[in-house]
Scaffold this active site. Structure first.
Site, mmCIF file in Angstrom:
data_model
loop_
_atom_site.group_PDB
_atom_site.id
_atom_site.type_symbol
_atom_site.label_atom_id
_atom_site.label_comp_id
_atom_site.label_asym_id
_atom_site.label_seq_id
_atom_site.Cartn_x
_atom_site.Cartn_y
_atom_site.Cartn_z
ATOM 1 N N GLU A 147 -19.918 21.198 -14.818
ATOM 2 C CA GLU A 147 -20.263 19.823 -15.202
ATOM 3 C C GLU A 147 -19.418 18.817 -14.415
ATOM 4 O O GLU A 147 -19.899 17.760 -14.014
ATOM 5 C CB GLU A 147 -20.076 19.633 -16.703
ATOM 6 C CG GLU A 147 -21.125 20.384 -17.499
ATOM 7 C CD GLU A 147 -20.785 20.440 -18.978
ATOM 8 O OE1 GLU A 147 -20.805 19.398 -19.627
ATOM 9 O OE2 GLU A 147 -20.489 21.542 -19.472
ATOM 10 N N THR B 66 -40.288 25.977 -9.222
ATOM 11 C CA THR B 66 -40.487 24.688 -8.557
ATOM 12 C C THR B 66 -40.860 23.728 -9.683
ATOM 13 O O THR B 66 -41.506 24.157 -10.661
ATOM 14 C CB THR B 66 -41.619 24.725 -7.499
ATOM 15 O OG1 THR B 66 -42.843 25.040 -8.150
ATOM 16 C CG2 THR B 66 -41.350 25.737 -6.393
ATOM 17 N N HIS B 67 -40.467 22.495 -9.603
ATOM 18 C CA HIS B 67 -40.649 21.530 -10.706
ATOM 19 C C HIS B 67 -40.042 22.081 -11.997
ATOM 20 O O HIS B 67 -40.501 21.748 -13.090
ATOM 21 C CB HIS B 67 -42.123 21.203 -10.939
ATOM 22 C CG HIS B 67 -42.862 20.811 -9.705
ATOM 23 N ND1 HIS B 67 -43.031 19.506 -9.300
ATOM 24 C CD2 HIS B 67 -43.474 21.572 -8.767
ATOM 25 C CE1 HIS B 67 -43.719 19.477 -8.172
ATOM 26 N NE2 HIS B 67 -44.001 20.726 -7.821
ATOM 27 N N LYS C 256 -18.572 27.637 -29.171
ATOM 28 C CA LYS C 256 -18.949 27.059 -27.876
ATOM 29 C C LYS C 256 -18.149 27.608 -26.697
ATOM 30 O O LYS C 256 -16.961 27.845 -26.786
ATOM 31 C CB LYS C 256 -18.751 25.522 -27.901
ATOM 32 C CG LYS C 256 -19.732 24.750 -28.728
ATOM 33 C CD LYS C 256 -21.172 24.843 -28.250
ATOM 34 C CE LYS C 256 -21.475 24.030 -27.018
ATOM 35 N NZ LYS C 256 -21.324 22.604 -27.193
ATOM 36 N N ASN D 80 -1.728 -2.513 13.460
ATOM 37 C CA ASN D 80 -3.195 -2.404 13.539
ATOM 38 C C ASN D 80 -3.646 -1.155 14.290
ATOM 39 O O ASN D 80 -4.583 -0.478 13.879
ATOM 40 C CB ASN D 80 -3.783 -3.648 14.221
ATOM 41 C CG ASN D 80 -3.484 -4.916 13.456
ATOM 42 O OD1 ASN D 80 -2.905 -4.861 12.381
ATOM 43 N ND2 ASN D 80 -3.871 -6.063 14.009
ATOM 44 N N SER E 45 -14.883 24.188 -27.504
ATOM 45 C CA SER E 45 -15.055 22.922 -28.203
ATOM 46 C C SER E 45 -13.971 22.817 -29.263
ATOM 47 O O SER E 45 -13.578 23.815 -29.864
ATOM 48 C CB SER E 45 -16.443 22.887 -28.849
ATOM 49 O OG SER E 45 -16.440 22.024 -29.959
ATOM 50 N N LYS F 182 -8.309 3.455 2.617
ATOM 51 C CA LYS F 182 -7.502 4.638 2.312
ATOM 52 C C LYS F 182 -7.769 5.271 0.962
ATOM 53 O O LYS F 182 -7.922 6.495 0.862
ATOM 54 C CB LYS F 182 -6.020 4.294 2.436
ATOM 55 C CG LYS F 182 -5.592 4.231 3.871
ATOM 56 C CD LYS F 182 -4.237 3.635 4.016
ATOM 57 C CE LYS F 182 -4.185 2.847 5.297
ATOM 58 N NZ LYS F 182 -5.147 1.703 5.340
ATOM 59 N N TYR G 167 -8.766 -6.348 13.363
ATOM 60 C CA TYR G 167 -8.134 -5.957 12.102
ATOM 61 C C TYR G 167 -8.172 -7.101 11.102
ATOM 62 O O TYR G 167 -7.829 -8.242 11.406
ATOM 63 C CB TYR G 167 -6.672 -5.514 12.319
ATOM 64 C CG TYR G 167 -6.080 -5.023 11.016
ATOM 65 C CD1 TYR G 167 -6.314 -3.730 10.564
ATOM 66 C CD2 TYR G 167 -5.370 -5.891 10.187
ATOM 67 C CE1 TYR G 167 -5.839 -3.291 9.330
ATOM 68 C CE2 TYR G 167 -4.889 -5.461 8.957
ATOM 69 C CZ TYR G 167 -5.128 -4.165 8.534
ATOM 70 O OH TYR G 167 -4.675 -3.737 7.313
ATOM 71 N N SER H 264 0.822 -1.211 0.000
ATOM 72 C CA SER H 264 0.000 0.000 0.000
ATOM 73 C C SER H 264 0.855 1.260 0.000
ATOM 74 O O SER H 264 0.339 2.366 0.018
ATOM 75 C CB SER H 264 -0.934 -0.001 1.216
ATOM 76 O OG SER H 264 -0.198 -0.190 2.411
ATOM 77 N N GLN I 128 -7.417 -2.177 4.714
ATOM 78 C CA GLN I 128 -6.491 -1.369 3.913
ATOM 79 C C GLN I 128 -7.251 -0.623 2.807
ATOM 80 O O GLN I 128 -6.769 0.364 2.274
ATOM 81 C CB GLN I 128 -5.406 -2.274 3.317
ATOM 82 C CG GLN I 128 -4.346 -1.540 2.547
ATOM 83 C CD GLN I 128 -3.102 -2.387 2.335
ATOM 84 O OE1 GLN I 128 -2.325 -2.595 3.260
ATOM 85 N NE2 GLN I 128 -2.922 -2.900 1.136
#
Ligand code: ARG
Length: 460
Positions: free
Chosen positions: A289, A154-155, A282, A109, A276, A324, A316, A22, A321
């Site tokens: 996004e 709304t909606h 664009k 541990n 773009s 992380k 443990y 790791s 592991q």
């Protein structure tokens, strides 16, 4: 050199080492690991397990290892399976066999979860400060744009007029709750597991209360079996992060929609847009996004840990592991993104004419119903009567504002000449002056409250 070779004859397979190691992702814990080790050395000395000279050598050596990490000269060698192994291996190279005393009574541990808690607590402070900056940018915009009346939806349908400031402050309060929750996550993380050993606790009379104090933890874990297994604090942080990201995605979605050609309410600064490769005209809201899209992976980070923990036996297990990378991903993502969110908000251009032009009289229908209420008509009935007026206006091809008084009075004689006073967006806004409403007076109260909270949780 591994920390566990004694009972083995064979070496781990190369593919196994890759799966097991790791270091490539947990080396970022070096500072926390060394801090925890230095405190543990002092605790060993206090307990009479090592002498003052040994303690001084170990602390000196640890400092040198830290410098190597900081200036980028630390060299990983084969066998450095994780940050704990790597630090101890290098310490031994620097100070000799006395390094072998560092791990007395300690296990990876209890060490790994101590490191992770220390690391997380430092990162929480950074994220809290970043969110404060975003809040500040929001409050500044709310103050500056206090005159801008916009359609409220709304909606995603025209609902009622609101102040732009009221809309933007709605995100302030979401972030304010995020900060309150973050403070609670920090309390949950601030528990010292060190001294739990591998499972059974520490037999060397280590003063855990002292260790907690030394390392800045507010509590000591109560059960060593639980302490080496407990990753609740990581789950809590990831749940927190996923919700922050959901808030960011909602903010982004509003602004993406409003920056479309069809709305044209807002325009992102060039600094937060891209073009773009094919269409020269664009200007894409990529910053937003990405902030919207990243809610997928943040939820994934939370779920991946929850799934790894589900059904895990006590204490443990190496599955842990897996905590992380999810945690680091969530932290890195937020740290990268929050300054962008702040930049987007503080540089956002408002096209006030387009915003104002989008207001239509239909959005004042509720105000007309309220007008009848003031004339003594029960709201349910006034709602229906205004509905009829809307229908009649549609039939005649006009707006409610242009519907002749004779038509209104045919629907109900409670309507009189003063009904036309209702068709004033400013008046409508000002009427919603109850606490938490969109009236400028109420929004000013909100701004003052918001400014006061800027000095609370995580203020610098
Ligand atoms: N690299 C391990 C982790 O991240 C450290 C703990 C290893 N403990 C052990 N008993 N093998 O969880």
């Amino acid at each position: 050199m591994t920390l566990w070779g004694g009972r083995f004859n064979g070496k781990p397979d190369a593919a196994m080492r890759q799966l097991n190691d790791s270091f490539c992702f947990d080396q970022r814990l070096y500072e926390a690991d060394i801090k925890g080790s230095a405190a543990y050395v002092a605790a060993l000395q206090k307990a009479g397990v090592i002498g003052a000279d040994e303690s001084a050598m170990l602390v000196e050596g640890l400092k040198l290892v830290q410098v190597e990490f900081e200036d980028g000269t630390f060299k990983q060698v084969s066998g450095d399976e994780d940050i704990h192994t790597a630090v101890e291996r290098r310490l031994e190279e620097i100070v000799g066999p006395v390094a072998g005393k560092l791990h007395t009574g300690r296990s990876r541990n209890d060490q790994v979860t101590t490191d992770l808690r220390l690391y997380l607590l430092a990162e929480i402070a950074t994220l809290g400060a970043q969110l404060k900056k975003l809040e500040t940018a929001i409050v500044e915009r709310a103050e500056k744009e206090i005159d801008v009346i916009m359609p409220g939806y709304t909606h995603m349908q025209h609902a009622q007029p609101i102040l732009f400031s009221h809309w933007i402050l709605s995100y302030f309060w979401k972030i304010e709750r995020d900060l309150e929750r973050l403070a609670a996550v920090a309390i949950g993380a601030s528990v010292l597991p060190l001294g739990s050993g591998a499972i059974a606790g520490n037999p060397f009379e280590i003063d855990r209360e002292w260790l907690a104090c030394e390392l800045g933890f507010s509590k000591v874990s109560e059960n060593s079996v639980d302490a080496v297994n407990d990753r609740d604090y990581v789950v809590e942080f990831l749940a927190w992060a996923a919700l922050v990201q959901v808030h960011m995605s909602q903010l982004s979605e509003d602004l993406i929609l409003w920056s479309s050609n069809e709305f044209g309410f807002v325009e992102l600064d060039d600094a937060y847009s891209t073009g773009s490769s094919l269409m020269p005209q664009k200007k894409n809201p990529d910053a937003l996004e990405l902030m919207r899209g990243k809610s997928g992976r943040m939820t994934g980070d939370l779920l991946s840990l929850l799934m790894a923990l589900k059904g895990l036996p006590s204490t443990y297990n190496k599955d842990l592991q897996e905590d992380k990378e999810a945690l680091f991903d969530a932290i890195d993502t937020l740290k990268m993104e929050l300054p962008v969110a702040t930049g987007v908000i503080s540089t956002l251009k408002l096209h006030k004419e387009a915003i104002f032009a989008a207001l239509d009289d239909g959005m004042l229908a509720t105000d007309v119903a309220d007008y009848l209420v003031e004339k003594g008509v029960p709201f349910r009935r006034s709602h229906r009567l205004v509905g009829e007026a809307v229908k009649r206006a549609e039939e005649l091809g006009c707006s409610l504002r242009d519907l002749p008084l004779s038509e209104y009075r045919r629907i109900d004689p409670a309507f009189s000449e003063d009904v036309y006073k209702v068709f004033d967006f400013k008046r409508s806004i000002a009427a919603h002056s109850g606490r938490g409403g969109t009236a400028p007076s109420a929004v000013r109260v909100q701004i003052e409250k918001a400014k006061k909270s800027l000095h609370k949780n995580f203020a610098s």
